[in-house]
Design a protein around this motif. Structure first.
Motif, PDB file in Angstrom:
ATOM      1  N   ILE A   1       2.851   1.646  -3.365  1.00  0.00           N
ATOM      2  CA  ILE A   1       2.130   2.206  -4.515  1.00  0.00           C
ATOM      3  C   ILE A   1       1.717   3.653  -4.236  1.00  0.00           C
ATOM      4  CG2 ILE A   1      -0.316   1.596  -4.093  1.00  0.00           C
ATOM      5  CD1 ILE A   1       0.035   0.289  -7.098  1.00  0.00           C
TER       6      ILE A   1
ATOM      7  N   LEU B   1      -1.117   7.474   4.967  1.00  0.00           N
ATOM      8  CA  LEU B   1      -1.061   6.009   4.876  1.00  0.00           C
ATOM      9  C   LEU B   1       0.262   5.475   5.427  1.00  0.00           C
ATOM     10  CD1 LEU B   1      -2.573   5.402   1.306  1.00  0.00           C
ATOM     11  CD2 LEU B   1      -3.691   5.024   3.509  1.00  0.00           C
TER      12      LEU B   1
ATOM     13  N   LEU C   1       0.827  -1.210   0.000  1.00  0.00           N
ATOM     14  CA  LEU C   1       0.000   0.000   0.000  1.00  0.00           C
ATOM     15  C   LEU C   1       0.863   1.263   0.000  1.00  0.00           C
ATOM     16  CD1 LEU C   1      -2.896   1.189   0.231  1.00  0.00           C
ATOM     17  CD2 LEU C   1      -2.601   1.135   2.709  1.00  0.00           C
TER      18      LEU C   1
ATOM     19  N   LEU D   1     -12.755  11.529   7.863  1.00  0.00           N
ATOM     20  CA  LEU D   1     -13.021  11.604   6.422  1.00  0.00           C
ATOM     21  C   LEU D   1     -11.712  11.483   5.640  1.00  0.00           C
ATOM     22  CD1 LEU D   1     -15.309  12.177   4.376  1.00  0.00           C
ATOM     23  CD2 LEU D   1     -14.822  14.619   4.657  1.00  0.00           C
ATOM     24  N   GLY D   2     -10.695  12.188   6.108  1.00  0.00           N
ATOM     25  CA  GLY D   2      -9.393  12.145   5.438  1.00  0.00           C
ATOM     26  C   GLY D   2      -8.782  10.760   5.481  1.00  0.00           C
ATOM     27  N   TRP D   3      -8.891  10.119   6.646  1.00  0.00           N
ATOM     28  CA  TRP D   3      -8.381   8.744   6.778  1.00  0.00           C
ATOM     29  C   TRP D   3      -9.039   7.828   5.738  1.00  0.00           C
ATOM     30  CZ3 TRP D   3     -11.936   4.903   8.231  1.00  0.00           C
ATOM     31  CH2 TRP D   3     -11.398   3.625   8.380  1.00  0.00           C
TER      32      TRP D   3
ATOM     33  N   VAL E   1      -6.150  15.771   4.153  1.00  0.00           N
ATOM     34  CA  VAL E   1      -6.947  15.072   3.141  1.00  0.00           C
ATOM     35  C   VAL E   1      -8.434  15.339   3.381  1.00  0.00           C
ATOM     36  CG1 VAL E   1      -7.571  12.808   2.186  1.00  0.00           C
ATOM     37  CG2 VAL E   1      -5.209  13.279   2.823  1.00  0.00           C
ATOM     38  N   GLY E   2      -8.837  15.315   4.651  1.00  0.00           N
ATOM     39  CA  GLY E   2     -10.235  15.584   4.979  1.00  0.00           C
ATOM     40  C   GLY E   2     -10.650  16.982   4.546  1.00  0.00           C
TER      41      GLY E   2
ATOM     42  N   ASN F   1      -4.190  13.264   7.757  1.00  0.00           N
ATOM     43  CA  ASN F   1      -5.605  12.895   7.605  1.00  0.00           C
ATOM     44  C   ASN F   1      -6.461  14.158   7.566  1.00  0.00           C
ATOM     45  OD1 ASN F   1      -5.401  10.111   7.465  1.00  0.00           O
ATOM     46  ND2 ASN F   1      -5.580   9.819   9.679  1.00  0.00           N
ATOM     47  N   ASN F   2      -6.105  15.114   8.419  1.00  0.00           N
ATOM     48  CA  ASN F   2      -6.838  16.367   8.437  1.00  0.00           C
ATOM     49  C   ASN F   2      -6.712  17.120   7.123  1.00  0.00           C
ATOM     50  OD1 ASN F   2      -8.462  17.585  10.514  1.00  0.00           O
ATOM     51  ND2 ASN F   2      -6.833  16.953  11.901  1.00  0.00           N
TER      52      ASN F   2
ATOM     53  N   VAL G   1     -10.688   8.649   2.921  1.00  0.00           N
ATOM     54  CA  VAL G   1     -10.401   9.039   1.530  1.00  0.00           C
ATOM     55  C   VAL G   1      -8.983   8.618   1.137  1.00  0.00           C
ATOM     56  CG1 VAL G   1     -10.014  11.061   0.047  1.00  0.00           C
ATOM     57  CG2 VAL G   1     -12.123  10.877   1.374  1.00  0.00           C
ATOM     58  N   ALA G   2      -8.021   8.818   2.043  1.00  0.00           N
ATOM     59  CA  ALA G   2      -6.639   8.422   1.739  1.00  0.00           C
ATOM     60  C   ALA G   2      -6.558   6.917   1.479  1.00  0.00           C
ATOM     61  CB  ALA G   2      -5.711   8.806   2.894  1.00  0.00           C
ATOM     62  N   ARG G   3      -7.279   6.153   2.273  1.00  0.00           N
ATOM     63  CA  ARG G   3      -7.225   4.693   2.118  1.00  0.00           C
ATOM     64  C   ARG G   3      -7.975   4.213   0.883  1.00  0.00           C
ATOM     65  NH1 ARG G   3      -4.404   2.613   6.049  1.00  0.00           N
ATOM     66  NH2 ARG G   3      -4.427   0.356   6.042  1.00  0.00           N
ATOM     67  N   PHE G   4      -9.114   4.823   0.600  1.00  0.00           N
ATOM     68  CA  PHE G   4      -9.790   4.490  -0.664  1.00  0.00           C
ATOM     69  C   PHE G   4      -8.829   4.728  -1.832  1.00  0.00           C
ATOM     70  CE2 PHE G   4     -14.122   5.119   1.361  1.00  0.00           C
ATOM     71  CZ  PHE G   4     -14.659   3.913   0.970  1.00  0.00           C
ATOM     72  N   TRP G   5      -8.162   5.866  -1.776  1.00  0.00           N
ATOM     73  CA  TRP G   5      -7.231   6.245  -2.841  1.00  0.00           C
ATOM     74  C   TRP G   5      -6.095   5.225  -2.985  1.00  0.00           C
ATOM     75  CZ3 TRP G   5      -2.033   7.859  -1.956  1.00  0.00           C
ATOM     76  CH2 TRP G   5      -1.366   8.343  -3.088  1.00  0.00           C
TER      77      TRP G   5
ATOM     78  N   THR H   1     -13.302  15.616  10.255  1.00  0.00           N
ATOM     79  CA  THR H   1     -12.426  15.928   9.116  1.00  0.00           C
ATOM     80  C   THR H   1     -11.316  14.887   9.013  1.00  0.00           C
ATOM     81  OG1 THR H   1     -12.890  18.276   9.422  1.00  0.00           O
ATOM     82  CG2 THR H   1     -10.982  17.727   8.082  1.00  0.00           C
ATOM     83  N   ALA H   2     -10.718  14.551  10.153  1.00  0.00           N
ATOM     84  CA  ALA H   2      -9.630  13.571  10.140  1.00  0.00           C
ATOM     85  C   ALA H   2     -10.141  12.185   9.744  1.00  0.00           C
ATOM     86  CB  ALA H   2      -8.953  13.520  11.502  1.00  0.00           C
TER      87      ALA H   2
ATOM     88  N   ILE I   1     -13.583  17.920   1.922  1.00  0.00           N
ATOM     89  CA  ILE I   1     -14.691  18.842   2.192  1.00  0.00           C
ATOM     90  C   ILE I   1     -14.726  19.938   1.125  1.00  0.00           C
ATOM     91  CG2 ILE I   1     -15.538  20.583   3.824  1.00  0.00           C
ATOM     92  CD1 ILE I   1     -14.276  18.707   6.051  1.00  0.00           C
TER      93      ILE I   1
ATOM     94  N   VAL J   1     -10.670  11.025  -5.392  1.00  0.00           N
ATOM     95  CA  VAL J   1     -10.019   9.744  -5.125  1.00  0.00           C
ATOM     96  C   VAL J   1      -9.428   9.139  -6.405  1.00  0.00           C
ATOM     97  CG1 VAL J   1     -10.505   7.329  -4.519  1.00  0.00           C
ATOM     98  CG2 VAL J   1     -11.355   9.178  -3.066  1.00  0.00           C
TER      99      VAL J   1
ATOM    100  N   ILE K   1      -5.779   1.996  -1.745  1.00  0.00           N
ATOM    101  CA  ILE K   1      -6.172   0.617  -2.073  1.00  0.00           C
ATOM    102  C   ILE K   1      -6.681   0.556  -3.514  1.00  0.00           C
ATOM    103  CG2 ILE K   1      -7.637  -1.345  -1.429  1.00  0.00           C
ATOM    104  CD1 ILE K   1      -7.591  -0.324   1.451  1.00  0.00           C
ATOM    105  N   ARG K   2      -7.336   1.629  -3.957  1.00  0.00           N
ATOM    106  CA  ARG K   2      -7.774   1.682  -5.359  1.00  0.00           C
ATOM    107  C   ARG K   2      -6.584   1.514  -6.314  1.00  0.00           C
ATOM    108  NH1 ARG K   2      -7.502   5.310  -9.297  1.00  0.00           N
ATOM    109  NH2 ARG K   2      -9.068   5.186 -10.954  1.00  0.00           N
ATOM    110  N   GLN K   3      -5.453   2.110  -5.962  1.00  0.00           N
ATOM    111  CA  GLN K   3      -4.269   1.979  -6.831  1.00  0.00           C
ATOM    112  C   GLN K   3      -3.808   0.523  -6.895  1.00  0.00           C
ATOM    113  OE1 GLN K   3      -3.062   4.636  -8.364  1.00  0.00           O
ATOM    114  NE2 GLN K   3      -3.734   6.393  -7.147  1.00  0.00           N
TER     115      GLN K   3
ATOM    116  N   ALA L   1      -2.200  12.213   1.225  1.00  0.00           N
ATOM    117  CA  ALA L   1      -2.785  10.879   1.388  1.00  0.00           C
ATOM    118  C   ALA L   1      -1.691   9.842   1.637  1.00  0.00           C
ATOM    119  CB  ALA L   1      -3.609  10.511   0.155  1.00  0.00           C
TER     120      ALA L   1
END
Lengths: 355, 379
Positions: A254, A278, A251, B281-283, A329-330, A326-327, B285-289, B278-279, A334, A345, B291-293, A274
């Protein structure tokens, strides 16, 4: 067309240098001595610290993709030198301001809330914390606000009073105190956010390398270590650790690729945020899995796992931890809004312009 | 050896395709005009499947001579991820398009290819999966359904379970025992079975929320003609293994709770979310992004002719565990008691996710089975 892949010959050369120089004993000695002259000389001898820095300012040319590929290998081999700092951070800042890049190792001031540096009459005064390898470099580079605009400052490291300090991996993260130190200044288009992102990108790439190495090391160890008459890798509960570690490595690997590619092409604000979110999270989960699979051996100084796990624990906090990113990206999510959330995404920073 | 996932860079054509699908969905299936499903858990709509097929969005990875579009797995990924995240009613053609057509293409006779694949590509023919049995779930080689050779074909007796959608689809590819062998992985074969055949009894197995997705398919003296044997007699085990790469590596293993996240954001648009939300949501979205790759990389491997069994299992396990984490993380951001009857779409999706979530790490190979598959690949 921008090249997004690294030069293979260069990557091969770098791999050989790291394999030859970054042995277990050398990495240990570097931690004890605060410097690994042999590694630095070999790496600098083939120009690796200045890959991606334009020749015009004293670099060796090559692309950002090249520099990041080399850095990934440094992460894989726990290379105990300021590679990210010299070229990708200091070299990049200096080049952005048209200032010359020197011959020796260089570093940057990452900038912390506790820092108290102030600029007056072309001189810097105050204290900065967590400066990587300050005790070992020749030049310290920083981003400063001066009269409402961003400038790159460059000082000779000998002018700074350096107090040694270490991160969790035993890498120098020193405190520097400056008392009216003369600084070379030039305006730049880099701002604090861009600098932090650049720093985060270097940590993501280093961590991707370290996670890959940690996954391999853990597979090898559990294949060889026998208990109850068979390799521990045959036990389902151990296999789960191996799989989780490999998943984190894949993960972050990539994510580092995607962030690197976006950075080469232009706006990488979403991808880097992002990827660091991760990577910092994976540092926690992957090291937990790897250590559990290694048992007591992984907790010893004599075995190499800690070269990787302690670096991951240190790097996950540097240039922003997972909560910070995370903040970020969040906030981007938003700002994109519900309708544009999936395009963010799937297409990242440039989702509007790259279609 | 850790596995090699290569970053997939979308071409200009692929990006244009993405845009085309988005515009199609906004036009044909505007938000608010239908009750969206959670990823592949969504209603069957033969009419919608046909309309997709008319756009060339069914059978994308199938050769043109069988009615497909020769576009490959990455192209298909791009189209289906948009359909899934939109919550579009794709259930009718889903399994046929994802794996049944691939199995027939890879192992079927020319006559079978001509007969089935064009109809799948037209969005007409729906398939189910005929693998699990009452005593053979993760241990698939333990299946007892047996086909005995008779004049002109096979006589089949046995019971299949957890057969999603069998009450709505037309056929399934069934794994059954055709001979006894020393190694129980030998002697298995795949047969194409018309779910409307005499002797096929389909009984609902109500889902825990009372919904009808699962079925028990009881086969009593069902006659299957010789020409419906897929591939080689006795090679069914290996053929099934190849089928599972297609089943495991796709965006359907990641996007089940996508709309939950999107609707959470939509419901809160215009109101400040606060740092914790917010955090979170960010967590997500980052993971969707990320794992999608990985998922798209698996599909590139399929296009390169590789069989990424371990890679697809690795991604499926990570993605489905994440799907469950997303549901829990979003649930904790709101003070609601989720209800299927709620007037809010977000709350209905939350209720459905909570109820369906445990199935994500079971269907298509349990976490425990996947760990074994990945471990073999890592050796």
């Amino acid at each position: 067309m921008t090249t997004t892949t690294a030069d293979e010959l260069l990557v091969d050369t770098a791999r050989k240098v790291f394999i030859e120089t970054c042995t277990f004993e050398v990495v240990e000695a570097a931690e004890r001595d605060g410097w690994a002259a042999g590694v630095w000389e070999a790496v600098a001898g083939v120009g690796l610290p200045w890959v991606g820095v334009p020749e015009a300012v004293g670099g060796v040319g090559g692309t950002l993709a090249d520099a990041l590929a080399v850095l990934r290998l440094a992460g894989q081999h726990s290379a105990p030198i300021p590679l990210a700092e010299t070229g990708l951070l200091a070299g990049w800042l200096l080049a952005s301001a048209g200032l010359p890049v020197g011959q020796g190792p260089a570093t940057v001031v990452p900038g912390s809330a506790r820092d108290s540096l102030s600029l007056g009459g072309g001189r810097l005064t105050g204290t900065a914390f967590g400066v990587p390898w300050a005790s070992a470099v020749e030049r310290i580079v920083l981003l400063v606000e001066d009269g409402g605009r961003w400038k790159v400052g460059s000082i000779a490291a000998v002018d700074a009073e350096v107090e040694r300090s270490l991160n969790l991996a035993g890498e120098p993260r020193d405190t520097i105190t400056l008392d009216g130190v003369p600084v070379e200044l030039a305006p730049t288009d880099v701002d604090a956010a861009a600098f932090e992102r650049r720093g985060a990108l270097t940590r993501v790439v280093l961590m991707a390398g370290a996670l890959d190495a940690m996954s391999r090391l853990t597979l090898d160890y559990t294949a060889g270590r026998e208990q109850f008459g068979r390799p521990v890798a045959r036990f389902q509960l151990v296999q789960e650790h191996l799989v989780h570690c490999a998943q984190d490595a894949a993960l972050v690997g990539i994510a580092a690729d995607a962030a690197s590619r976006a950075a080469v092409l232009g706006d990488a604000s979403f991808e880097i945020a992002a990827a660091k979110a991760l990577a910092s999270r994976a540092a926690t989960t992957a090291t937990r899995a790897a250590h559990q699979a290694h048992g007591a051996m992984g907790m010893t100084r004599e075995y190499a796992l800690h070269h990787l796990s302690r670096r991951l624990w240190a790097w996950r906090s540097e240039f922003g931890d997972e909560h910070r990113w995370n903040n970020e990206v969040g906030t981007a999510a938003i700002a994109a809004g519900a309708d544009e959330l999936y395009p963010l995404v799937a297409n990242g920073s440039d989702r509007r312009t790259r279609t | 050896m850790p596995l090699g996932f290569e970053l997939v860079e979308l071409t200009a054509d692929e990006r244009a395709l993405q845009q085309e699908v988005r515009e199609f969905l906004a036009r044909e299936l505007p938000r608010g005009s239908f009750e969206p499903g959670l990823g592949m858990d969504n209603p069957s709509d033969r009419g919608f499947s046909k309309r997709l097929a008319q756009r060339g969005w069914v059978g994308m990875a199938i050769p043109k001579r069988y009615g497909g579009h020769e576009r490959g797995a990455v192209y298909r990924f791009i189209v289906v991820e948009e359909l899934l995240r939109w919550g579009a009613p794709i259930h009718h053609h889903w399994t046929a398009d994802r794996q049944s057509a691939q199995v027939i293409l890879k192992f079927g006779t020319e006559e079978q290819k001509q007969r089935f694949i064009p109809a799948i590509c037209a969005g007409e023919l729906g398939f189910s999966i005929g693998l699990s049995e009452p005593d053979a779930g993760s241990d698939l080689a333990a299946i007892k359904t047996r086909a005995v050779k008779v004049d002109g074909g096979w006589q089949v007796n046995g019971t299949k379970v957890w057969t999603t959608g069998a009450h709505e689809t037309d056929w399934f590819i069934m794994l059954c025992r055709t001979s006894d062998a020393e190694d129980r992985h030998d002697g298995l074969s795949q047969l194409l079975v018309d779910l409307h055949s005499p002797g096929v009894q389909i009984n609902a197995i109500p889902f825990l929320d009372g919904g009808h997705h699962f079925n028990e398919v009881v086969l009593t003296d069902v006659f299957v003609p010789d020409d419906l044997l897929v591939g080689e007699e006795g090679r069914g085990w290996l053929q099934t293994g190849s089928e599972l790469s297609f089943e495991r590596g796709g965006p359907d293993r990641l996007l089940s709770p996508w709309l939950l996240v999107e609707e959470f954001l939509r419901e809160h648009e215009g109101t400040p979310l606060g740092e914790r939300a917010t955090a979170t949501l960010g967590w997500a979205v980052a993971r969707f992004w990320g794992i999608r790759q990985l998922s798209i990389a698996v599909n590139r491997m399929i296009d390169q002719g590789r069989a990424p069994a371990a890679e697809s299992a690795l991604v499926k396990d990570m993605a489905t565990r994440f799907e469950q984490d997303v549901i829990e993380a979003v649930r904790q951001l709101v003070e609601v008691s989720p209800s299927l009857e709620s007037g809010s779409l977000f709350e209905r999706l939350l209720a459905r996710s909570v109820l369906a979530g445990p199935s994500y790490t079971i269907r298509g190979g349990t976490t425990e089975v996947l760990v074994g598959v990945v471990s073999k690949g890592l050796r």
